[in-house]
Scaffold this motif. Structure first.
Motif, mmCIF file in Angstrom:
data_model
loop_
_atom_site.group_PDB
_atom_site.id
_atom_site.type_symbol
_atom_site.label_atom_id
_atom_site.label_comp_id
_atom_site.label_asym_id
_atom_site.label_seq_id
_atom_site.Cartn_x
_atom_site.Cartn_y
_atom_site.Cartn_z
ATOM 1 N N ALA A 105 0.840 -1.210 0.000
ATOM 2 C CA ALA A 105 0.000 0.000 0.000
ATOM 3 C C ALA A 105 0.869 1.252 0.000
ATOM 4 C CB ALA A 105 -0.905 0.001 1.220
ATOM 5 N N GLY A 106 0.531 2.164 -0.893
ATOM 6 C CA GLY A 106 1.224 3.438 -0.953
ATOM 7 C C GLY A 106 0.633 4.416 0.056
ATOM 8 N N PRO A 107 1.179 5.629 0.106
ATOM 9 C CA PRO A 107 0.702 6.618 1.069
ATOM 10 C C PRO A 107 -0.768 6.985 0.888
ATOM 11 C CG PRO A 107 2.579 7.465 -0.204
ATOM 12 C CD PRO A 107 2.306 6.076 -0.672
ATOM 13 N N GLU A 108 -1.276 6.970 -0.356
ATOM 14 C CA GLU A 108 -2.693 7.316 -0.591
ATOM 15 C C GLU A 108 -3.601 6.285 0.056
ATOM 16 O OE1 GLU A 108 -0.759 6.395 -3.511
ATOM 17 O OE2 GLU A 108 0.201 8.348 -3.380
ATOM 18 N N VAL A 109 -3.258 5.000 -0.119
ATOM 19 C CA VAL A 109 -4.078 3.932 0.468
ATOM 20 C C VAL A 109 -3.980 3.991 1.979
ATOM 21 C CG1 VAL A 109 -4.338 1.431 0.708
ATOM 22 C CG2 VAL A 109 -3.958 2.430 -1.549
ATOM 23 N N LEU A 110 -2.765 4.085 2.504
ATOM 24 C CA LEU A 110 -2.608 4.154 3.959
ATOM 25 C C LEU A 110 -3.377 5.338 4.536
ATOM 26 C CD1 LEU A 110 1.127 3.209 4.500
ATOM 27 C CD2 LEU A 110 -0.890 1.900 5.156
ATOM 28 N N GLY A 111 -3.382 6.451 3.816
ATOM 29 C CA GLY A 111 -4.122 7.624 4.280
ATOM 30 C C GLY A 111 -5.619 7.418 4.288
ATOM 31 N N ALA A 112 -6.098 6.477 3.469
ATOM 32 C CA ALA A 112 -7.546 6.212 3.382
ATOM 33 C C ALA A 112 -8.004 5.158 4.385
ATOM 34 C CB ALA A 112 -7.901 5.761 1.965
ATOM 35 N N VAL A 113 -7.056 4.448 4.992
ATOM 36 C CA VAL A 113 -7.397 3.374 5.923
ATOM 37 C C VAL A 113 -7.485 3.931 7.336
ATOM 38 C CG1 VAL A 113 -6.579 1.213 6.945
ATOM 39 C CG2 VAL A 113 -6.277 1.613 4.507
ATOM 40 N N ARG A 114 -8.531 3.503 8.028
ATOM 41 C CA ARG A 114 -8.618 3.884 9.444
ATOM 42 C C ARG A 114 -8.890 2.642 10.271
ATOM 43 N NH1 ARG A 114 -14.098 4.758 10.962
ATOM 44 N NH2 ARG A 114 -15.443 4.749 9.154
ATOM 45 N N LEU A 115 -8.455 2.697 11.504
ATOM 46 C CA LEU A 115 -8.656 1.610 12.439
ATOM 47 C C LEU A 115 -9.984 1.830 13.155
ATOM 48 C CD1 LEU A 115 -7.200 -0.882 13.606
ATOM 49 C CD2 LEU A 115 -6.298 0.625 15.382
ATOM 50 N N VAL A 116 -10.790 0.773 13.244
ATOM 51 C CA VAL A 116 -12.091 0.850 13.900
ATOM 52 C C VAL A 116 -12.142 -0.202 15.003
ATOM 53 C CG1 VAL A 116 -14.587 0.545 13.583
ATOM 54 C CG2 VAL A 116 -13.228 1.645 11.793
ATOM 55 N N ARG A 117 -12.567 0.221 16.165
ATOM 56 C CA ARG A 117 -12.811 -0.709 17.273
ATOM 57 C C ARG A 117 -14.328 -0.750 17.480
ATOM 58 N NH1 ARG A 117 -7.878 -1.577 19.800
ATOM 59 N NH2 ARG A 117 -6.330 0.013 19.299
ATOM 60 N N ALA A 118 -14.883 -1.945 17.367
ATOM 61 C CA ALA A 118 -16.332 -2.100 17.524
ATOM 62 C C ALA A 118 -16.609 -2.967 18.747
ATOM 63 C CB ALA A 118 -16.935 -2.738 16.277
ATOM 64 N N LYS A 119 -17.590 -2.568 19.513
ATOM 65 C CA LYS A 119 -18.019 -3.338 20.680
ATOM 66 C C LYS A 119 -19.024 -4.406 20.264
ATOM 67 C CE LYS A 119 -15.869 -1.141 23.955
ATOM 68 N NZ LYS A 119 -14.797 -1.831 24.635
ATOM 69 N N ARG A 120 -19.092 -5.466 21.040
ATOM 70 C CA ARG A 120 -20.063 -6.533 20.799
ATOM 71 C C ARG A 120 -21.451 -5.914 20.622
ATOM 72 N NH1 ARG A 120 -23.519 -9.669 23.833
ATOM 73 N NH2 ARG A 120 -23.695 -11.825 23.119
ATOM 74 N N SER A 121 -22.192 -6.381 19.643
ATOM 75 C CA SER A 121 -23.553 -5.956 19.298
ATOM 76 C C SER A 121 -23.616 -4.637 18.531
ATOM 77 C CB SER A 121 -24.459 -5.864 20.528
ATOM 78 O OG SER A 121 -24.531 -7.118 21.162
ATOM 79 N N GLU A 122 -22.481 -4.020 18.269
ATOM 80 C CA GLU A 122 -22.474 -2.776 17.490
ATOM 81 C C GLU A 122 -22.728 -3.089 16.012
ATOM 82 O OE1 GLU A 122 -19.363 0.793 16.361
ATOM 83 O OE2 GLU A 122 -19.077 -0.288 18.240
#
Length: 144
Positions: free
Chosen positions: A24-41
């Protein structure tokens, strides 16, 4: 997401994210975000406009059909290194065909459908990973 953020992830999420983002280049990395989801979300709602793709790094999520209000039917479960939202993006569907709800706490990578499709065009490795994930899921469903 930066390479530093990637390295800060706990294992096995770090190795899974690395595999997904290898070239992944910088454009792709810039578009990716980390998401933490709780059970039942709820991560995707049935009927909403599909605008993002997820890669599940840890935890699990249920794919749920909602044929009638209040009548949920879980017909699939995704776990580590499985995508969802990718089929809607690739097929350019007008709406999400099933809801996705965290079955347990989850750690996911998320990117817009536009960034995802652009990345698939640039990266044969990413395309193979997405195809492999889709084929694995189809094979599991055909054996049930």
């Amino acid at each position: 997401m930066t390479r530093e953020n990637l390295e800060a992830l706990p294992e096995p999420a770090r190795s899974r994210a690395r595999m997904f983002l290898t070239d992944a280049g910088p454009e792709v990395l810039g578009a990716v975000r980390l998401v933490r989801a709780k059970r039942s979300e709820t991560l995707l709602r049935m009927g909403e406009t599909p605008d993002r793709v997820y890669l599940l790094l840890s935890g699990s999520a249920r794919i749920i059909d909602q044929p009638n209000p209040g009548a949920d039917y879980a017909f699939d479960e995704v776990a580590g290194m499985q995508f969802f939202g990718e089929l809607e993006a690739i097929a350019e569907l007008a709406c999400v065909n099933a809801a996705v709800v965290a079955a347990q706490d989850c750690l996911l990578l998320c990117m817009s459908d536009v960034a995802f499709l652009s990345w698939l065009e640039e990266s044969p490795a990413a395309t193979r990973l997405v195809l492999r994930s889709a084929v694995d899921r189809l094979l599991l469903q055909s054996c049930e």
